[in-house]
Design a protein around this motif. Structure first.
Motif, PDB file in Angstrom:
ATOM      1  N   ARG A   1     -17.854  -9.259   5.562  1.00  0.00           N
ATOM      2  CA  ARG A   1     -17.779  -8.665   4.211  1.00  0.00           C
ATOM      3  C   ARG A   1     -19.019  -8.978   3.391  1.00  0.00           C
ATOM      4  O   ARG A   1     -19.046  -8.712   2.194  1.00  0.00           O
ATOM      5  CB  ARG A   1     -16.529  -9.167   3.478  1.00  0.00           C
ATOM      6  CG  ARG A   1     -15.233  -8.611   4.062  1.00  0.00           C
ATOM      7  CD  ARG A   1     -14.005  -9.103   3.306  1.00  0.00           C
ATOM      8  NE  ARG A   1     -13.760  -8.377   2.085  1.00  0.00           N
ATOM      9  CZ  ARG A   1     -12.592  -7.815   1.731  1.00  0.00           C
ATOM     10  NH1 ARG A   1     -11.547  -7.903   2.523  1.00  0.00           N
ATOM     11  NH2 ARG A   1     -12.458  -7.177   0.598  1.00  0.00           N
TER      12      ARG A   1
ATOM     13  N   ARG B   1       0.857  -1.185   0.000  1.00  0.00           N
ATOM     14  CA  ARG B   1       0.000   0.000   0.000  1.00  0.00           C
ATOM     15  C   ARG B   1       0.889   1.229   0.000  1.00  0.00           C
ATOM     16  O   ARG B   1       1.795   1.329   0.844  1.00  0.00           O
ATOM     17  CB  ARG B   1      -0.891   0.040   1.261  1.00  0.00           C
ATOM     18  CG  ARG B   1      -1.868  -1.095   1.292  1.00  0.00           C
ATOM     19  CD  ARG B   1      -2.792  -1.028   2.485  1.00  0.00           C
ATOM     20  NE  ARG B   1      -3.546  -2.280   2.562  1.00  0.00           N
ATOM     21  CZ  ARG B   1      -4.359  -2.633   3.523  1.00  0.00           C
ATOM     22  NH1 ARG B   1      -4.565  -1.793   4.539  1.00  0.00           N
ATOM     23  NH2 ARG B   1      -4.987  -3.778   3.502  1.00  0.00           N
TER      24      ARG B   1
ATOM     25  N   GLU C   1      -5.309  -6.438  14.494  1.00  0.00           N
ATOM     26  CA  GLU C   1      -6.019  -7.370  13.613  1.00  0.00           C
ATOM     27  C   GLU C   1      -7.415  -6.840  13.363  1.00  0.00           C
ATOM     28  O   GLU C   1      -7.995  -6.179  14.234  1.00  0.00           O
ATOM     29  CB  GLU C   1      -6.088  -8.741  14.300  1.00  0.00           C
ATOM     30  CG  GLU C   1      -7.035  -9.718  13.626  1.00  0.00           C
ATOM     31  CD  GLU C   1      -6.671 -11.180  13.828  1.00  0.00           C
ATOM     32  OE1 GLU C   1      -5.777 -11.462  14.654  1.00  0.00           O
ATOM     33  OE2 GLU C   1      -7.284 -12.026  13.152  1.00  0.00           O
TER      34      GLU C   1
ATOM     35  N   ARG D   1       3.031  -6.755  11.886  1.00  0.00           N
ATOM     36  CA  ARG D   1       2.481  -6.098  13.083  1.00  0.00           C
ATOM     37  C   ARG D   1       2.367  -7.092  14.243  1.00  0.00           C
ATOM     38  O   ARG D   1       2.542  -6.730  15.407  1.00  0.00           O
ATOM     39  CB  ARG D   1       1.114  -5.489  12.759  1.00  0.00           C
ATOM     40  CG  ARG D   1       0.919  -4.178  13.478  1.00  0.00           C
ATOM     41  CD  ARG D   1      -0.335  -3.505  13.058  1.00  0.00           C
ATOM     42  NE  ARG D   1      -0.141  -2.590  11.946  1.00  0.00           N
ATOM     43  CZ  ARG D   1      -1.109  -1.790  11.487  1.00  0.00           C
ATOM     44  NH1 ARG D   1      -2.311  -1.820  12.046  1.00  0.00           N
ATOM     45  NH2 ARG D   1      -0.868  -0.962  10.487  1.00  0.00           N
TER      46      ARG D   1
HETATM   47  N1  GAP Z   1      -8.462  -7.790   3.852  1.00  0.00           N
HETATM   48  C1  GAP Z   1      -8.787  -6.856   4.874  1.00  0.00           C
HETATM   49  C2  GAP Z   1      -7.698  -5.945   5.178  1.00  0.00           C
HETATM   50  O1  GAP Z   1      -6.690  -5.916   4.503  1.00  0.00           O
HETATM   51  P1  GAP Z   1      -6.971  -4.083   6.865  1.00  0.00           P
HETATM   52  O2  GAP Z   1      -7.578  -3.724   8.193  1.00  0.00           O
HETATM   53  O3  GAP Z   1      -6.757  -3.014   5.878  1.00  0.00           O
HETATM   54  O4  GAP Z   1      -7.921  -5.216   6.287  1.00  0.00           O
HETATM   55  C3  GAP Z   1      -5.529  -5.974   7.912  1.00  0.00           C
HETATM   56  O5  GAP Z   1      -5.599  -4.828   7.104  1.00  0.00           O
HETATM   57  C4  GAP Z   1      -4.301  -5.949   8.786  1.00  0.00           C
HETATM   58  O6  GAP Z   1      -3.142  -5.788   7.972  1.00  0.00           O
HETATM   59  C5  GAP Z   1      -4.252  -4.762   9.754  1.00  0.00           C
HETATM   60  O7  GAP Z   1      -4.956  -5.060  10.946  1.00  0.00           O
HETATM   61  C6  GAP Z   1      -2.760  -4.639  10.017  1.00  0.00           C
HETATM   62  O8  GAP Z   1      -2.333  -5.567  10.992  1.00  0.00           O
HETATM   63  C7  GAP Z   1      -2.164  -5.030   8.675  1.00  0.00           C
HETATM   64  N2  GAP Z   1      -1.808  -3.830   7.898  1.00  0.00           N
HETATM   65  C8  GAP Z   1      -2.622  -3.064   7.143  1.00  0.00           C
HETATM   66  N3  GAP Z   1      -1.938  -2.050   6.578  1.00  0.00           N
HETATM   67  C9  GAP Z   1      -0.655  -2.175   6.994  1.00  0.00           C
HETATM   68  C10 GAP Z   1       0.549  -1.433   6.746  1.00  0.00           C
HETATM   69  N4  GAP Z   1       0.570  -0.384   5.949  1.00  0.00           N
HETATM   70  N5  GAP Z   1       1.686  -1.851   7.367  1.00  0.00           N
HETATM   71  C11 GAP Z   1       1.689  -2.939   8.162  1.00  0.00           C
HETATM   72  N6  GAP Z   1       0.596  -3.670   8.416  1.00  0.00           N
HETATM   73  C12 GAP Z   1      -0.570  -3.304   7.841  1.00  0.00           C
END
Ligand code: GAP
Length: 469
Positions: free
Chosen positions: A304, A213, A299, A345
């Motif tokens: 969905r 991302r 988490e 994380r």
């Molecule tokens: N499929 C659902 C989804 O991706 P999200 O809440 O955007 O949901 C899930 O992401 C988990 O991924 C988060 O709770 C976090 O632990 C991890 N996560 C999301 N973005 C992150 C980032 N930029 N860096 C590290 N971990 C990340």
């Protein structure tokens, strides 16, 4: 016979701040900054020799809990690059945007929805304000980085997906995205897994893999990065049973974290309000951990609905309906309960939760499953008559678990190093032991030392790990 030698045991405190962990992580080989010799690459990190051990153990624990011990969940490993239409169907092309503002003065970049005036307006309205409304309240606001007033640009939407091109020609026809979540690899394989594994509902599909991302404000060590790994599971259920399964999974996922030794009082649930919900979710709850930067998402558990399968059915032209033979061949699109935890994380949580210190020492009090080395073997001195039996014990123990061997420096220094890397037990061979075939075994957390027979070391450690609390 026990021979307990007391060391000074002053109370230990928790991790005070993230830079303290960053420094230990580098010094002891857990995590390094990416491309450090070139000045580093913002928000990218490399796991070192000890960090990769922790990360592999976290993945193993998740994989065991979600697939081996869950006979209704299958595992897969989908590719990072997917057909670009996937991201239109999933809504990411249209909705995976953050509002971005720049400071014209200092060039700092901020997420508009994280700035105080926008947050206050959002609270008043009960939903996220439109871009024009954000621009209005931000007009006279000071930049949080340099403090200058009225220098923020009007917010614009910024899509967080990384783009690249497939093949040698970089034009729009060859545009592909690096996946921003692993979930879509599971949705597009729903039919393949269901049919090949002869599954009936309810069942789940689990996956561990990288996501990308283009975050506007990454930071806080590995907490928010642009390249990260996720451990996600999609559980497919009959519509109407979704709330019940949401409840079950939220509970199970909380228990996974505590079973890994994460302190219960440092974990809590955070239900999403209507304006926090992602574009695909009907209900969502985060499991938060109290990091040194405050309570933050670790988490997410999402309902969905049938959003993703329905959209993939529409966009691909391939029906993803399920024929329920247990319900008179009734056809429907399954609902999905998703559990999504960041692997990095989760590793950061394990590191933060293990960290203890006082004026004399730092000790990483890992649950043994996550300790990079389970045991270290030392000859008291680097003398042949001690090194021989120490090497022999080391060779024996390493068959069972990752074992360290160290014959350099004073015993005190060797203990301190093992405490800092979180090794639960140190075993020292001394001259007394040569005559009666014994060793001293030292516990990381209590610093208690016991003399035990050399041929009982493995059984002793195994027993301690089985009864670890
Ligand atoms: N499929 C659902 C989804 O991706 P999200 O809440 O955007 O949901 C899930 O992401 C988990 O991924 C988060 O709770 C976090 O632990 C991890 N996560 C999301 N973005 C992150 C980032 N930029 N860096 C590290 N971990 C990340």
């Amino acid at each position: 016979m026990n021979d307990v030698v007391a060391e000074s045991n002053k109370p230990l405190k928790d991790l005070p701040d993230m830079p303290t962990l960053v420094s230990l992580a580098k010094r002891r080989g857990f995590v390094f900054q990416s491309s450090e010799i070139y000045g580093g690459l913002n928000s990218c990190w490399d796991y070192g020799p000890l960090g990769i051990e922790v990360k592999l153990a976290v993945k193993q624990s998740w994989w065991n809990a979600m697939t081996r011990l869950q006979d209704d969940v299958e595992g897969i490993d989908a590719s990072i690059l997917m057909h670009p239409r996937v991201w239109e169907a999933s809504g990411h092309v249209e909705n995976f945007n953050d509002p971005l503002v720049d400071c014209k003065q200092c060039k700092a970049r901020h997420r508009a929805d994280h700035l105080k005036p926008v947050k206050e307006l959002e609270k008043k309205l009960g939903f996220l304000p439109k871009l024009e409304e954000m621009a209005e309240v931000l007009a006279g606001t000071a930049c949080p980085a340099c403090g200058t007033k009225g220098t923020l640009t009007p917010p614009r939407l910024f899509n967080m997906m990384f783009k690249t091109h497939m093949g040698p020609i970089a034009d729009d026809a060859n545009l592909v995205y690096l996946r921003p979540e692993t979930a879509q690899g599971i949705f597009v394989n729903f039919r393949n897994v269901q049919e090949s594994m002869r599954r009936r509902l309810p069942f789940g599909i689990a996956q561990i893999g990288k996501s990308f991302r283009n975050e506007i404000t990454p930071g806080n060590f590995t907490f928010r990065t642009r390249e990260f790994e996720q451990m996600e599971m999609q559980y497919f259920v009959k519509p109407g049973t979704d709330t019940e399964f949401f409840e079950q999974w939220r509970q199970k996922r909380f228990e996974w974290h505590t079973s890994n030794g994460i302190r219960k009082e440092k974990l809590r649930f955070h239900p999403h309000g209507p304006n926090e919900l992602a574009h695909y979710a009907k209900q969502a709850e985060d499991i938060q951990y109290e990091f040194p930067i405050g309570w933050q998402e670790l988490e997410g558990i999402h309902n969905r609905t049938d959003f993703d399968l329905r959209r993939h059915g529409e966009f691909s032209g391939k029906s993803l309906q399920y024929v329920d033979t247990a319900d008179g061949n009734n056809k429907y699109i399954p609902y999905v309960i998703e559990t999504a935890v960041g692997c990095d994380r989760a590793v950061l949580t394990v590191l933060c939760d293990a960290f203890r210190f006082n004026e004399e020492r730092v000790v990483m009090q890992f649950h043994p499953n996550f300790a990079p080395y389970k045991v270290a073997v030392f000859p008291l001195m680097k003398k042949e008559e001690l090194v021989g039996p120490a090497q022999k014990l080391y060779a024996e123990l390493r068959k069972h678990y990752k074992t360290d061997y160290d014959d350099t420096g004073s015993i005190g220094k060797r203990y301190r190093r093992q405490e800092e890397i979180g090794t639960p037990f140190c075993v020292t061979i001394d001259y007394d032991g040569l005559t009666d075939q014994t060793v001293t075994i030292r516990h990381r957390d209590t610093m208690a030392q016991e003399r035990i027979s050399i041929d009982k070391v493995h059984a002793y450690i195994q027993n301690a790990f089985q009864n670890w609390s």
